[in-house]
Write an enzyme that holds these catalytic residues in place. Structure first.
Site, mmCIF file in Angstrom:
data_model
loop_
_atom_site.group_PDB
_atom_site.id
_atom_site.type_symbol
_atom_site.label_atom_id
_atom_site.label_comp_id
_atom_site.label_asym_id
_atom_site.label_seq_id
_atom_site.Cartn_x
_atom_site.Cartn_y
_atom_site.Cartn_z
ATOM 1 N N PHE A 160 -32.306 -50.348 1.599
ATOM 2 C CA PHE A 160 -33.187 -51.509 1.429
ATOM 3 C C PHE A 160 -32.428 -52.539 0.623
ATOM 4 O O PHE A 160 -31.929 -52.232 -0.464
ATOM 5 C CB PHE A 160 -34.483 -51.130 0.704
ATOM 6 C CG PHE A 160 -35.405 -52.308 0.526
ATOM 7 C CD1 PHE A 160 -36.134 -52.811 1.594
ATOM 8 C CD2 PHE A 160 -35.518 -52.942 -0.709
ATOM 9 C CE1 PHE A 160 -36.966 -53.911 1.431
ATOM 10 C CE2 PHE A 160 -36.354 -54.037 -0.874
ATOM 11 C CZ PHE A 160 -37.078 -54.528 0.195
ATOM 12 N N ASP A 180 -25.175 -52.463 -3.865
ATOM 13 C CA ASP A 180 -26.498 -52.977 -4.182
ATOM 14 C C ASP A 180 -27.047 -52.094 -5.296
ATOM 15 O O ASP A 180 -27.531 -50.992 -5.041
ATOM 16 C CB ASP A 180 -27.397 -52.936 -2.942
ATOM 17 C CG ASP A 180 -28.802 -53.429 -3.234
ATOM 18 O OD1 ASP A 180 -29.142 -53.594 -4.427
ATOM 19 O OD2 ASP A 180 -29.572 -53.644 -2.271
ATOM 20 N N LYS A 227 -33.917 -56.686 -10.568
ATOM 21 C CA LYS A 227 -34.945 -55.823 -11.133
ATOM 22 C C LYS A 227 -34.897 -55.754 -12.673
ATOM 23 O O LYS A 227 -35.298 -56.709 -13.307
ATOM 24 C CB LYS A 227 -34.915 -54.452 -10.455
ATOM 25 C CG LYS A 227 -35.408 -54.563 -8.985
ATOM 26 C CD LYS A 227 -36.022 -53.301 -8.409
ATOM 27 C CE LYS A 227 -36.875 -53.611 -7.181
ATOM 28 N NZ LYS A 227 -36.183 -53.486 -5.901
HETATM 29 C C1 LIG Z 1 -35.894 -54.423 -4.747
HETATM 30 C C2 LIG Z 1 -34.586 -54.325 -4.083
HETATM 31 C C3 LIG Z 1 -33.988 -55.440 -3.453
HETATM 32 C C4 LIG Z 1 -34.701 -56.749 -3.289
HETATM 33 O O1 LIG Z 1 -35.029 -57.336 -4.495
HETATM 34 P P1 LIG Z 1 -36.150 -58.488 -4.548
HETATM 35 O O2 LIG Z 1 -36.118 -58.918 -5.973
HETATM 36 O O3 LIG Z 1 -37.427 -57.875 -4.119
HETATM 37 O O4 LIG Z 1 -35.717 -59.563 -3.627
HETATM 38 C C5 LIG Z 1 -32.726 -55.283 -2.941
HETATM 39 N N1 LIG Z 1 -32.065 -54.108 -3.041
HETATM 40 C C6 LIG Z 1 -32.610 -53.032 -3.620
HETATM 41 C C7 LIG Z 1 -31.818 -51.768 -3.711
HETATM 42 C C8 LIG Z 1 -33.877 -53.097 -4.158
HETATM 43 O O5 LIG Z 1 -34.427 -52.009 -4.720
#
Ligand SMILES: *Cc1c(COP(=O)(O)O)cnc(C)c1O
Length: 398
Positions: A129, A215, A245
């Site tokens: 994700f 990521d 986050k």
């Molecule tokens: C939450 C998340 C995103 C996206 O972040 P947003 O602030 O919702 O745009 C991207 N990568 C990972 C691994 C995430 O957990």
């Protein structure tokens, strides 16, 4: 339920009012032990006094200016991130998706200025994700997030994490620009990659001139008990990394980090953000960073994770018909369930504990890094009651 808000969320019937440490309160004064924490975003729990103080002090001083000016807070937070990672440069945005977007652009620009404009392909993985922007959903390749939004963007390749041969072949292709991967998959269900996996991909990328993007939007900022999850292993550092986050402790901040070499295409005019890195965000970000990056905090997160995971495994022994697996890393914990995870989340709520969903029928526990031993025990007590209840109330997952 509200008709005035776009109906894209399946919301729990919980009308939130305030938070304090690990507790979340609704408007009627009921409280829940919060193991969602804004999806791993409120890393220091709710209303941490140092974050509140930083926000209040900055609110009286200066909120927002354009990035056409120097913003000392940005330079200060960037320096902290650089001092604690592989990176040489930092760009600040407002969310994880925006950080991913910038990371992908940086990778493509690198090859463009490096004399290989044909290198545009980004390799992503099943179960990943990366956010909800058009590029992010294409990078993750999750069909349910792509359906109905027009054609796939060109230059995105999806593989499975266990497809060793496919990964090696794809990285060696002359059109490949980058690999993007979460060192611990979050939404996919708390799946932690091994050091060997990361090292192998790191080495293949280096060998073929392909950039490695991590990521760490969810796995970073102390979540796994190291400042960044990949720092558990030697020799696996990326070229570019997206974070967000917990970076702002609940204030919206995202960033991508890069080596000087990987960032060489990103010159004046190639990227930007109006709100990114504004003084208010940076004041909170610095306060959050200084608390999270402290060895004391990280050591605590590791210790309380060890305690919690041990007790969760004991819970798995008791409720073997409910819990299939306890997995993840640090305080990014997944419980793979037999009963439907969404139904169990609602049931857990009835027992005073909030947990997040995840892929492969998991629920995720993403508590505050400051969770105490007593609070961890309370997590287990409440889950124990919820599982006992699930046995009598829930039908087995289809
Ligand atoms: C939450 C998340 C995103 C996206 O972040 P947003 O602030 O919702 O745009 C991207 N990568 C990972 C691994 C995430 O957990």
């Amino acid at each position: 339920m509200s008709d005035t808000l776009l109906g894209v969320y399946s919301r729990a019937p919980l009308v939130v009012d305030r938070g304090e440490g690990v507790w979340l309160y609704d408007v009627d004064g009921n409280r829940w032990l919060d193991c969602v924490m804004g999806i791993a975003t409120d890393g220091l729990g709710h209303a941490h006094p140092k974050l509140v103080a930083a926000l209040e002090a900055q609110a009286n001083k200066l909120w927002h200016v354009s990035n056409i000016f120097r913003i000392p807070g940005q330079e200060a937070l960037a320096q902290r991130l650089i001092d604690s990672t592989f990176a040489d440069v930092v760009f600040f945005g407002n969310s994880g998706s925006e950080a991913i977007e910038g990371a992908l652009k940086t990778a493509r620009r690198y090859h463009h200025v490096n004399g290989s404009p044909e290198r545009i392909d980004v390799i992503g993985f099943a179960g990943s994700f990366h956010g909800r922007t058009y590029a992010a959903v294409n990078a993750s390749g999750n069909a349910s997030y792509l359906d109905g939004f027009g054609p796939r963007l060109p230059g995105y390749v999806q593989l499975t994490l266990d497809d060793e041969a496919g990964i090696a072949e794809a990285i060696a292709r002359p059109t490949t620009a980058a690999v993007i991967v979460e060192p611990v998959q979050g939404e996919g269900g708390a799946r932690a990659l091994t050091g060997e996996w990361l090292k192998r991909v790191r080495d293949l990328c280096t060998q073929h001139g392909v950039l490695l993007i991590y990521d760490e939007v969810q796995s970073g900022m102390g979540r796994t008990g190291k400042l960044f999850a990949h720092q558990w292993f030697e020799g696996v550092e990326p070229d570019i990394m997206a974070i967000a986050k917990a970076l702002g402790g609940g204030f919206p901040i995202g960033a991508f980090l890069a080596t000087k070499e990987a960032a060489k295409g990103m010159v004046v005019g190639t990227h930007g953000s109006t709100f990114g890195g504004n003084p208010l965000a940076m004041a909170v970000g610095i306060a959050a960073f200084d608390e999270i990056a402290k060895e004391e905090t990280l050591a605590h997160a590791r210790a309380v994770s060890a305690e919690l995971v041990q007790q969760l495994n004991a819970l798995k022994d008791i409720h073997g018909d409910m819990i299939v697996d306890v997995r993840g890393k640090g305080l990014l914990i997944g419980l793979k369930l037999v009963p439907n995870n969404r139904e169990f989340m609602a049931l857990a709520r009835d027992h005073g504990i909030l947990v997040a969903g995840g892929g492969e029928n998991c629920v995720r526990l993403l508590p505050s890094l400051l969770l105490s031993g007593a609070e961890a025990a309370e997590v287990v007590t409440r889950l124990d009651a919820a599982f006992a209840d699930a046995r009598t109330r829930l039908a087995r997952a289809a």
